[in-house]
Design an enzyme around this catalytic site. Sequence first.
Site, PDB file in Angstrom:
ATOM      1  N   GLN A  11      -2.347  12.253  -9.131  1.00  0.00           N
ATOM      2  CA  GLN A  11      -3.837  12.478  -9.155  1.00  0.00           C
ATOM      3  C   GLN A  11      -4.259  12.777  -7.782  1.00  0.00           C
ATOM      4  O   GLN A  11      -5.247  13.647  -7.614  1.00  0.00           O
ATOM      5  CB  GLN A  11      -4.658  11.276  -9.633  1.00  0.00           C
ATOM      6  N   LEU A  12      -3.742  12.496  -6.758  1.00  0.00           N
ATOM      7  CA  LEU A  12      -4.118  13.024  -5.104  1.00  0.00           C
ATOM      8  C   LEU A  12      -3.652  14.351  -5.151  1.00  0.00           C
ATOM      9  O   LEU A  12      -4.270  15.123  -4.720  1.00  0.00           O
ATOM     10  CB  LEU A  12      -3.849  11.874  -4.180  1.00  0.00           C
ATOM     11  N   ASP A  37      12.372  16.388  -4.453  1.00  0.00           N
ATOM     12  CA  ASP A  37      12.711  15.096  -4.437  1.00  0.00           C
ATOM     13  C   ASP A  37      12.723  14.239  -3.248  1.00  0.00           C
ATOM     14  O   ASP A  37      13.828  14.377  -2.381  1.00  0.00           O
ATOM     15  CB  ASP A  37      13.936  14.852  -5.602  1.00  0.00           C
ATOM     16  N   ASP A 103      -3.888  -0.426   0.001  1.00  0.00           N
ATOM     17  CA  ASP A 103      -4.617  -1.922   0.449  1.00  0.00           C
ATOM     18  C   ASP A 103      -3.690  -2.948   0.069  1.00  0.00           C
ATOM     19  O   ASP A 103      -3.909  -4.150   0.403  1.00  0.00           O
ATOM     20  CB  ASP A 103      -6.059  -1.908  -0.281  1.00  0.00           C
ATOM     21  N   TYR A 126       5.329  -3.726  -4.846  1.00  0.00           N
ATOM     22  CA  TYR A 126       4.723  -2.557  -4.769  1.00  0.00           C
ATOM     23  C   TYR A 126       4.176  -2.678  -3.291  1.00  0.00           C
ATOM     24  O   TYR A 126       4.579  -1.613  -2.475  1.00  0.00           O
ATOM     25  CB  TYR A 126       3.804  -2.175  -5.717  1.00  0.00           C
ATOM     26  N   LYS A 130       5.651  -0.213   0.175  1.00  0.00           N
ATOM     27  CA  LYS A 130       4.545   0.496   0.731  1.00  0.00           C
ATOM     28  C   LYS A 130       4.460   0.268   2.358  1.00  0.00           C
ATOM     29  O   LYS A 130       4.421   1.071   3.086  1.00  0.00           O
ATOM     30  CB  LYS A 130       3.274   0.696   0.054  1.00  0.00           C
ATOM     31  N   TRP A 151      -7.773   1.584  -4.852  1.00  0.00           N
ATOM     32  CA  TRP A 151      -8.494   1.698  -6.094  1.00  0.00           C
ATOM     33  C   TRP A 151      -8.856   3.281  -6.534  1.00  0.00           C
ATOM     34  O   TRP A 151      -9.981   3.596  -6.728  1.00  0.00           O
ATOM     35  CB  TRP A 151      -9.816   1.054  -6.225  1.00  0.00           C
TER      36      TRP A 151
END
Length: 280
Positions: A11-12, A37, A103, A126, A130, A151
Amino acid sequence: MVVLVTGANGQLGQSLQFIAAGYPQTDFVFCDSKTLDITQKESIELVFTKVKPDFCINTAAYTAVDKAESEPEKAFEINVVGAQNLAEVCRDYKTKLIHVSTDFVFDGTKNIPYTEDDTTSPKSMYGQTKLDGEKVIQKTVKECFIIRTSWVFSSFGNNFMKTMLRLGAERDSLSVVDDQIGTPTNAVDLAQALVQIILQTSENPEINRYGIYNFSNEGHCSWYDFARKILEINNINIHVKPIPSSSYPTPAERPKYSVLDKSKIKSAFDIKIRTWDETI
């Protein structure tokens, strides 16, 4: 100026494609996981040799928060090994890296907004992968920006807003968690901020502003508040019931509070940020 974007189908990545036409002086090159990749260093080098990017925005990530608990190796491969591969190639090609983080690197025990200097303590696989990705990037390449966000939603890809709209059309009522507090981030607003960072860095290369920054929209809410606002704006009139997290157990534990302090990014890049509810 050439800007390479990884993870173009997320989506980004799609949000960056949506705004790209507004920056005709910038040559954006969008790559999905088939064309680049990040877990395969040769794949990255093949694209970099051809494209020779000035900047790289890394939106490629393993983001299935709950599945990461049962697929830790896969999450690690993408979020840590992939991040290191990309950082090494950026270093070798003198490409400035912008890496998107989360976050979830925080444990959520604060009750005031998190700054970039606050202690990290992820509560999920997760979040841990990150954070590990952030660390390997910082050790590998000096000319990098790490942008922590929260979010994320948009009209692209899979996200909370689209889920609420789908369920709102199918059901008479919904139950949504009301004891997790954070800030929704419109992916298009985030995309605009990333491009502003690139433009200002390119225009003033002598100013060293590399480092970690927070970005989300302004304000804060619970998932319940977010759901109600989404349904209200879209004129979907169904009953929404607030429930505690304990009534909706998930494999991965979420931070109870993960509002991000945006003072640093606003000051460094003079970025104006909208409130979350005006971006829906």
